[in-house]
Design a protein around this motif. Structure first.
Motif, PDB file in Angstrom:
ATOM      1  N   ASP A  22       0.365  -0.713   0.109  1.00 20.96           N
ATOM      2  CA  ASP A  22       0.133   0.013   0.079  1.00 20.96           C
ATOM      3  C   ASP A  22       1.053   1.663   0.102  1.00 20.96           C
ATOM      4  O   ASP A  22       1.649   1.652   0.772  1.00 20.96           O
ATOM      5  N   SER A  23       0.259   2.371  -0.467  1.00 25.79           N
ATOM      6  CA  SER A  23       1.175   3.188  -0.500  1.00 25.79           C
ATOM      7  C   SER A  23       0.050   4.835  -0.369  1.00 25.79           C
ATOM      8  O   SER A  23      -1.181   4.747  -1.629  1.00 25.79           O
ATOM      9  N   PHE A  24       0.669   5.374   0.200  1.00 25.59           N
ATOM     10  CA  PHE A  24      -0.159   6.865   0.799  1.00 25.59           C
ATOM     11  C   PHE A  24       0.141   7.518  -0.455  1.00 25.59           C
ATOM     12  O   PHE A  24      -0.664   8.334  -1.870  1.00 25.59           O
ATOM     13  N   TYR A  25       1.715   8.323  -0.273  1.00 26.11           N
ATOM     14  CA  TYR A  25       2.179   9.185  -1.064  1.00 26.11           C
ATOM     15  C   TYR A  25       3.501   8.526  -2.031  1.00 26.11           C
ATOM     16  O   TYR A  25       4.427   8.646  -0.854  1.00 26.11           O
ATOM     17  N   ILE A  26       3.569   8.540  -2.545  1.00 27.53           N
ATOM     18  CA  ILE A  26       4.200   8.644  -3.881  1.00 27.53           C
ATOM     19  C   ILE A  26       5.080   9.778  -4.545  1.00 27.53           C
ATOM     20  O   ILE A  26       4.332  10.271  -5.190  1.00 27.53           O
ATOM     21  N   SER A  27       6.628  10.100  -4.467  1.00 30.26           N
ATOM     22  CA  SER A  27       6.809  11.164  -4.626  1.00 30.26           C
ATOM     23  C   SER A  27       8.742  11.312  -5.016  1.00 30.26           C
ATOM     24  O   SER A  27       9.254  11.363  -4.603  1.00 30.26           O
ATOM     25  N   PRO A  28       8.787  10.249  -6.121  1.00 31.32           N
ATOM     26  CA  PRO A  28      10.569  10.472  -6.522  1.00 31.32           C
ATOM     27  C   PRO A  28      10.794  11.803  -7.118  1.00 31.32           C
ATOM     28  O   PRO A  28      10.685  12.279  -6.919  1.00 31.32           O
ATOM     29  N   LYS A  29      12.138  11.269  -6.446  1.00 32.88           N
ATOM     30  CA  LYS A  29      12.990  12.826  -6.787  1.00 32.88           C
ATOM     31  C   LYS A  29      14.407  12.516  -7.677  1.00 32.88           C
ATOM     32  O   LYS A  29      14.828  11.212  -6.804  1.00 32.88           O
ATOM     33  N   SER A  30      14.708  13.173  -8.025  1.00 33.24           N
ATOM     34  CA  SER A  30      16.102  13.312  -8.587  1.00 33.24           C
ATOM     35  C   SER A  30      16.285  14.450  -8.625  1.00 33.24           C
ATOM     36  O   SER A  30      16.155  15.385  -9.070  1.00 33.24           O
ATOM     37  N   THR A  31      17.909  14.295  -9.433  1.00 34.00           N
ATOM     38  CA  THR A  31      18.730  15.892 -10.050  1.00 34.00           C
ATOM     39  C   THR A  31      19.771  15.461 -10.998  1.00 34.00           C
ATOM     40  O   THR A  31      19.700  14.472 -11.048  1.00 34.00           O
ATOM     41  N   GLY A  32      20.083  16.962 -11.584  1.00 32.79           N
ATOM     42  CA  GLY A  32      21.454  16.125 -12.051  1.00 32.79           C
ATOM     43  C   GLY A  32      21.563  17.849 -12.824  1.00 32.79           C
ATOM     44  O   GLY A  32      21.269  18.581 -12.248  1.00 32.79           O
ATOM     45  N   LYS A  33      23.006  17.476 -13.238  1.00 33.34           N
ATOM     46  CA  LYS A  33      23.559  19.127 -13.688  1.00 33.34           C
ATOM     47  C   LYS A  33      24.141  18.522 -14.903  1.00 33.34           C
ATOM     48  O   LYS A  33      24.682  17.829 -15.232  1.00 33.34           O
ATOM     49  N   SER A  34      23.880  19.370 -16.434  1.00 31.29           N
ATOM     50  CA  SER A  34      24.246  19.137 -17.219  1.00 31.29           C
ATOM     51  C   SER A  34      25.321  20.630 -17.625  1.00 31.29           C
ATOM     52  O   SER A  34      25.262  21.643 -17.604  1.00 31.29           O
TER      53      SER A  34
END
Length: 72
Positions: A22-34
């Protein structure tokens, strides 16, 4: 009804969301730099980029740019 998950070993995740039970809140996060020079990210059918002298500054004096840990 809550799910009971046993031991799980994940070697690597290339992208997306990994979800168990069960999932109440899913918030994938990622960062990147170019870093890219003049005219590097141009897209289209007929590109004419006239760049005489191009130099990209990649010096980054600060240690952290976008902290993702403990940002839930």
């Amino acid at each position: 009804m809550p799910a009971i998950i046993g031991p799980v070993k994940i070697n690597s995740v290339g992208g997306g969301t990994l979800n168990f039970g069960d999932s109440f809140y899913i918030s994938p996060k990622s960062t990147g730099k170019s870093h890219a020079g003049s005219g590097a990210f141009n897209t289209g059918n007929f590109i004419n980029a006239n760049n005489g002298l191009s130099a990209t500054n990649t010096i980054d004096p600060d240690a952290n740019d976008q902290n993702v840990t403990a940002n839930e």
